[in-house]
Motif scaffolding. Structure first.
Motif, PDB file in Angstrom:
ATOM      1  N   TYR A 106      -0.586 -11.775   8.782  1.00  0.00           N
ATOM      2  CA  TYR A 106       0.779 -12.553   8.398  1.00  0.00           C
ATOM      3  C   TYR A 106       0.186 -13.183   6.943  1.00  0.00           C
ATOM      4  N   GLY A 109       4.325 -12.975   0.888  1.00  0.00           N
ATOM      5  CA  GLY A 109       4.715 -12.080   0.057  1.00  0.00           C
ATOM      6  C   GLY A 109       6.117 -12.290  -0.703  1.00  0.00           C
ATOM      7  N   LYS A 119       5.165 -12.802   5.676  1.00  0.00           N
ATOM      8  CA  LYS A 119       5.545 -11.215   6.027  1.00  0.00           C
ATOM      9  C   LYS A 119       4.500 -10.980   7.117  1.00  0.00           C
ATOM     10  N   ARG A 120       4.655  -9.714   7.657  1.00  0.00           N
ATOM     11  CA  ARG A 120       3.723  -9.175   8.698  1.00  0.00           C
ATOM     12  C   ARG A 120       3.261  -7.833   8.087  1.00  0.00           C
ATOM     13  N   ALA A 121       1.996  -7.567   8.294  1.00  0.00           N
ATOM     14  CA  ALA A 121       1.305  -6.250   7.815  1.00  0.00           C
ATOM     15  C   ALA A 121       0.558  -5.801   8.945  1.00  0.00           C
ATOM     16  N   THR A 123      -0.766  -2.548   7.918  1.00  0.00           N
ATOM     17  CA  THR A 123      -1.639  -1.606   7.393  1.00  0.00           C
ATOM     18  C   THR A 123      -2.259  -2.461   6.026  1.00  0.00           C
ATOM     19  N   LYS A 124      -3.015  -1.806   5.359  1.00  0.00           N
ATOM     20  CA  LYS A 124      -3.703  -2.410   4.204  1.00  0.00           C
ATOM     21  C   LYS A 124      -2.840  -2.443   3.156  1.00  0.00           C
ATOM     22  N   GLU A 125      -2.148  -1.251   3.027  1.00  0.00           N
ATOM     23  CA  GLU A 125      -1.263  -1.337   1.983  1.00  0.00           C
ATOM     24  C   GLU A 125       0.084  -2.341   2.009  1.00  0.00           C
ATOM     25  N   GLU A 126       0.435  -2.645   3.074  1.00  0.00           N
ATOM     26  CA  GLU A 126       1.474  -3.781   3.258  1.00  0.00           C
ATOM     27  C   GLU A 126       0.666  -5.281   3.183  1.00  0.00           C
ATOM     28  N   ARG A 127      -0.603  -5.184   3.658  1.00  0.00           N
ATOM     29  CA  ARG A 127      -1.235  -6.428   3.390  1.00  0.00           C
ATOM     30  C   ARG A 127      -1.586  -6.692   1.998  1.00  0.00           C
ATOM     31  N   ASP A 128      -1.732  -5.624   1.008  1.00  0.00           N
ATOM     32  CA  ASP A 128      -1.922  -5.879  -0.335  1.00  0.00           C
ATOM     33  C   ASP A 128      -1.123  -6.762  -1.144  1.00  0.00           C
ATOM     34  N   GLU A 129       0.265  -6.922  -0.432  1.00  0.00           N
ATOM     35  CA  GLU A 129       1.358  -7.732  -0.953  1.00  0.00           C
ATOM     36  C   GLU A 129       0.879  -9.261  -1.085  1.00  0.00           C
TER      37      GLU A 129
END
Length: 384
Positions: A106, A109, A119-121, A123-129
């Motif tokens: 978390y 973002g 926000k919740r991630a 994946t690394k792509e989601e986390r990059d935000e």
């Protein structure tokens, strides 16, 4: 029931609203967009849980803290991560490990049109935000309950945020669920009002006659890590900078930032990360390229175990705590004396008025610059 008589006593972490089984507490925004709890007395059973869970005080949980945090200068070995992160990408090393081992992350973002939210991630792509600075208080409504559900489902959760947010979450989840929760806080300077940020976006788009499609609060690729310049990209090109000028005046901070309980080395988290100002004393060769270096404070035994698992992903140099005691590890930011006047002007006359009056292009700043020039000229004349 919880009642906020002094706004400086509430950091807006949402722990009180999250713990209420009767949903009797709503987090409602004030004139600048800061969230405060409001109790629906018709639903409230006066159980006292909302007051008990509040961790914005000097009695926050320090039971897991080491006697003294372990301090390090750190920089990720992948320069692509460093160049796209705020400092040395220590957060990327930590969160990569959690994600690679089936956990969730978390962080702050964007939602809607650059509204800052947690926000919740997965994946690394989601986390990059979550990379990069976001000089606005994030909206946490509903997030603590999602974190608790993940923990109850047996997931490892990494939550990153300001120390008041991690302190509130730690209190909310309780001791049993805390075992699978990793808390990472930042050395926070203070948080500006979300409505100011919303109105600034609209102000820039109006002046430019174009929509913003990308935001960077601190563009170190363009200006270097040590600089504090924000960059905006419009659909048809162009950029602007001024919001951070107001940020560093401390004139639009939440009232609670002026009495922060966490500006010390007993952090309410397992690991603290920050820009490492004063890195020259610890690792003089690490940041000659001005790409950024992280300060990492390991605060708990859990934090030490995690750091031992991920430190090979970074260049790490042990530091002396006394060499990295930046101001917000020693005392809260001093709120601007015109903070109340600023809010009153904003509420009555709107964003463009306060930008003209208090912003970098405003009358107050132009007067200061002019006065500075006069003083320098007088000094030269006297010197002659």
């Amino acid at each position: 029931m919880i009642q906020i008589k002094d706004k400086a006593d509430c950091c807006g972490c949402t722990a009180c609203a999250s713990v209420c089984a009767h949903d009797a507490i709503m987090m409602q925004p004030d004139a600048m967009g800061f969230l405060y709890p409001v109790v629906d007395e018709a639903k409230c059973v006066d159980c006292g849980l909302c007051e008990k869970v509040c961790a914005f005080n000097d009695g926050y949980d320090k039971s897991r803290n080491l006697d003294q945090p372990l301090a390090y200068a750190a920089r990720h070995k992948d320069m692509r991560e460093v160049e796209t992160s705020r400092s040395g990408a220590a957060f990327i090393a930590i969160s990569d490990y959690v994600l690679e081992n089936g956990g969730v992350v978390y962080g702050a973002g964007y939602a809607d049109h650059f509204r800052v939210v947690h926000k919740r991630a997965v994946t690394k792509e989601e986390r990059d935000e979550f990379k990069g600075s976001k000089y606005v208080q994030s909206d946490l409504r509903g997030v603590f309950r999602h974190v608790k559900k993940d923990l109850m489902d047996g997931l490892t959760v990494l939550f990153s945020g300001t120390p008041c947010q991690t302190s509130g979450l730690n209190s909310y989840v309780g001791r049993r669920l805390r075992a699978n929760l990793i808390l990472v806080d930042i050395v926070c300077h203070g948080v500006p009002g979300p409505y100011l940020w919303r109105d600034y976006i609209a102000y820039l788009e109006k002046k430019q006659g174009d929509k913003i499609c990308w935001v960077n609060f601190r563009d170190k690729q363009e200006y270097g890590w040590a600089a504090h310049h924000e960059t905006f990209k419009f659909v048809n090109g162009g950029g602007k900078m001024s919001f951070t000028y107001l940020f560093y005046q401390h004139i639009m901070f939440r009232h609670s930032c002026g009495k922060c309980h966490f500006t010390n080395t007993k952090r309410p988290s397992d690991i603290t990360i920050a820009d490492y100002w004063g890195w020259e004393k610890t690792a003089p060769d690490m940041n000659k390229d001005d790409k950024g270096v992280s300060l990492v404070l390991v605060n708990t035994e859990k934090g030490r175990e995690l750091f031992d698992k991920i430190k090979d992903r970074m260049t790490v140099v042990p530091a002396r705590l006394e060499d990295c005691m930046q101001p917000n590890l020693q005392h809260p930011s001093v709120i601007h004396p015109k903070r109340m006047e600023f809010e009153r002007d904003y509420r009555r006359k709107g964003f463009e008025y306060v930008m003209r009056k208090y912003g970098s292009d405003g009358l107050m700043q132009k007067t200061r610059k002019f006065a500075g020039k006069i003083k320098r000229k007088i000094k030269k004349i006297i010197g002659k």
